[in-house]
Design an enzyme around this catalytic site. Structure first.
Site, PDB file in Angstrom:
ATOM      1  N   TYR A  53      14.370  12.039  25.371  1.00  0.00           N
ATOM      2  CA  TYR A  53      15.775  11.922  25.782  1.00  0.00           C
ATOM      3  C   TYR A  53      16.667  11.723  24.558  1.00  0.00           C
ATOM      4  O   TYR A  53      16.335  10.970  23.635  1.00  0.00           O
ATOM      5  CB  TYR A  53      15.974  10.769  26.754  1.00  0.00           C
ATOM      6  CG  TYR A  53      15.383  10.998  28.135  1.00  0.00           C
ATOM      7  CD1 TYR A  53      14.838  12.215  28.496  1.00  0.00           C
ATOM      8  CD2 TYR A  53      15.376   9.977  29.075  1.00  0.00           C
ATOM      9  CE1 TYR A  53      14.298  12.415  29.762  1.00  0.00           C
ATOM     10  CE2 TYR A  53      14.835  10.162  30.333  1.00  0.00           C
ATOM     11  CZ  TYR A  53      14.293  11.374  30.674  1.00  0.00           C
ATOM     12  OH  TYR A  53      13.747  11.565  31.928  1.00  0.00           O
ATOM     13  N   PRO A 216      17.758  12.538  42.857  1.00  0.00           N
ATOM     14  CA  PRO A 216      17.929  12.171  44.266  1.00  0.00           C
ATOM     15  C   PRO A 216      19.098  12.871  44.946  1.00  0.00           C
ATOM     16  O   PRO A 216      19.124  12.963  46.176  1.00  0.00           O
ATOM     17  CB  PRO A 216      18.147  10.658  44.206  1.00  0.00           C
ATOM     18  CG  PRO A 216      18.670  10.400  42.832  1.00  0.00           C
ATOM     19  CD  PRO A 216      17.975  11.385  41.958  1.00  0.00           C
ATOM     20  N   GLY A 219      20.803  17.448  41.685  1.00  0.00           N
ATOM     21  CA  GLY A 219      21.721  17.966  40.677  1.00  0.00           C
ATOM     22  C   GLY A 219      23.185  17.886  41.077  1.00  0.00           C
ATOM     23  O   GLY A 219      24.018  18.667  40.592  1.00  0.00           O
TER      24      GLY A 219
END
Length: 329
Positions: A53, A216, A219
């Protein structure tokens, strides 16, 4: 904040997981620290990240931001259940380099030490395999994990994006060698994407893994995109825009928003609250870029959905059905 036990572990974790993918690329360090503090103050104690990340030339930046947050003290590390991931290449040049990615024992050894340094901690609660590695045998992976556990660098191992049969394979091989195996699985799971109900979630339940859904709101598709277009002129972008270009999908999303509008509910909060009703789910990953988005997620964790709303959601987004019956003609 409600808590639950993470799979077959003694860890008590919040029913929401704070995802940090946006920390660095979209959310600066001071704002990220503010979100982390607010989450911890609310009782949200489960923080998820990954070594890659930050992306591109900034791989590792997100772990560094969490590390500088821990360094502020105040029992931040002690109160946090920390999960990070290994798999993707951390080599910063354009060219790849052997043994700087995947799940070889060598890369796992290198990657965990680098993550610990960036995170400014001496251990990781849940060390997760970001993807399946079809080239490295699980015997080697579990041997590497056992060494890390003995060294006190990690407590547990988890998986991400594993199909059901790989969860079974990983845990059967672990059991054969007297090891605990996987304790959690991160998978894509939401109202619009329910295929995990066929194999992944049943496998996780059978082997005692906690399920941690990512994306969840699919997108942003389940976050009230059509309503935002109408009321604020904010057109959907990226994957949401591509999905809404499909007439059938747009009609489905419109029906979803109409149902929730009828009951005075916010789409984004319902998408999260629905996941908290699903069997086997530990808690969905929320990735707030702002304090306002975190506040919305925290409200969702306290939201109780009526049977009428749940039935309506099932009608709009029908799941694949129970396994193995769902495989029958």
């Amino acid at each position: 904040m409600k808590y639950t036990q993470l799979g077959r572990t003694g860890l008590k974790v919040s029913r929401l997981v704070l995802g940090t993918m946006n920390f660095g690329p979209q959310t600066d360090e001071p704002t990220s620290h503010g979100i982390l503090d607010a989450a911890l103050d609310s009782g949200l104690n489960f923080v998820d990240t990954a070594n890659v990340y930050g992306w591109g030339e900034n791989k590792g930046r997100t772990e560094e931001i969490i590390g500088t947050w821990f360094a502020q003290g105040g029992d931040r590390r002690e109160k946090t259940v920390l999960a990070t991931k290994v798999y993707g290449s951390m080599y910063r040049d354009a060219d790849t380099w052997p043994n700087y990615d995947r799940l070889s024992a060598l890369n796992i050894r290198r990657a965990v030490d680098a993550s610990l340094k960036r995170l400014q901690t001496d251990y990781i609660d849940v060390y997760q395999f970001h993807h399946v590695d079809r080239l490295t045998p699980f015997e080697e992976i579990w041997q590497a994990v056992e060494v890390l556990i003995q060294q006190g660098k990690i407590l547990y191992a988890g998986s991400s994006n594993f199909p059901g049969y790989k969860i079974a394979q990983a845990n059967e091989i672990a059991a054969r060698h007297g090891r605990l195996g996987l304790v959690s699985e991160q998978c894509i799971y939401n109202l619009a994407e329910r295929r995990a109900e066929m194999e992944v979630i049943p496998a996780a339940q059978e082997y005692g893994l906690g399920v941690i859904p990512w994306s969840p709101l699919h997108g942003g598709l389940l976050g009230g995109v059509i309503k935002k277009e109408v009321e604020g002129g904010r057109r959907a972008s990226g994957r949401s825009a591509d999905a809404l270009a499909n007439t059938a999908v747009r009609a489905q999303v419109q029906a979803y928003e109409d149902l929730l509008d009828k009951h005075g509910l916010e789409p984004g909060e319902v998408g999260l609250a629905w996941l908290l009703t699903r069997p086997g789910v530990t808690g969905p990953i929320v990735g707030p870029r702002t304090q306002e988005q975190l506040d919305s997620a925290l409200r969702a964790a306290e939201l109780e959905l009526s049977q009428e709303v749940l039935a309506g959601l099932d009608e709009i987004f029908p799941g694949p059905g129970a396994s193995p019956e769902a495989f029958a003609w």
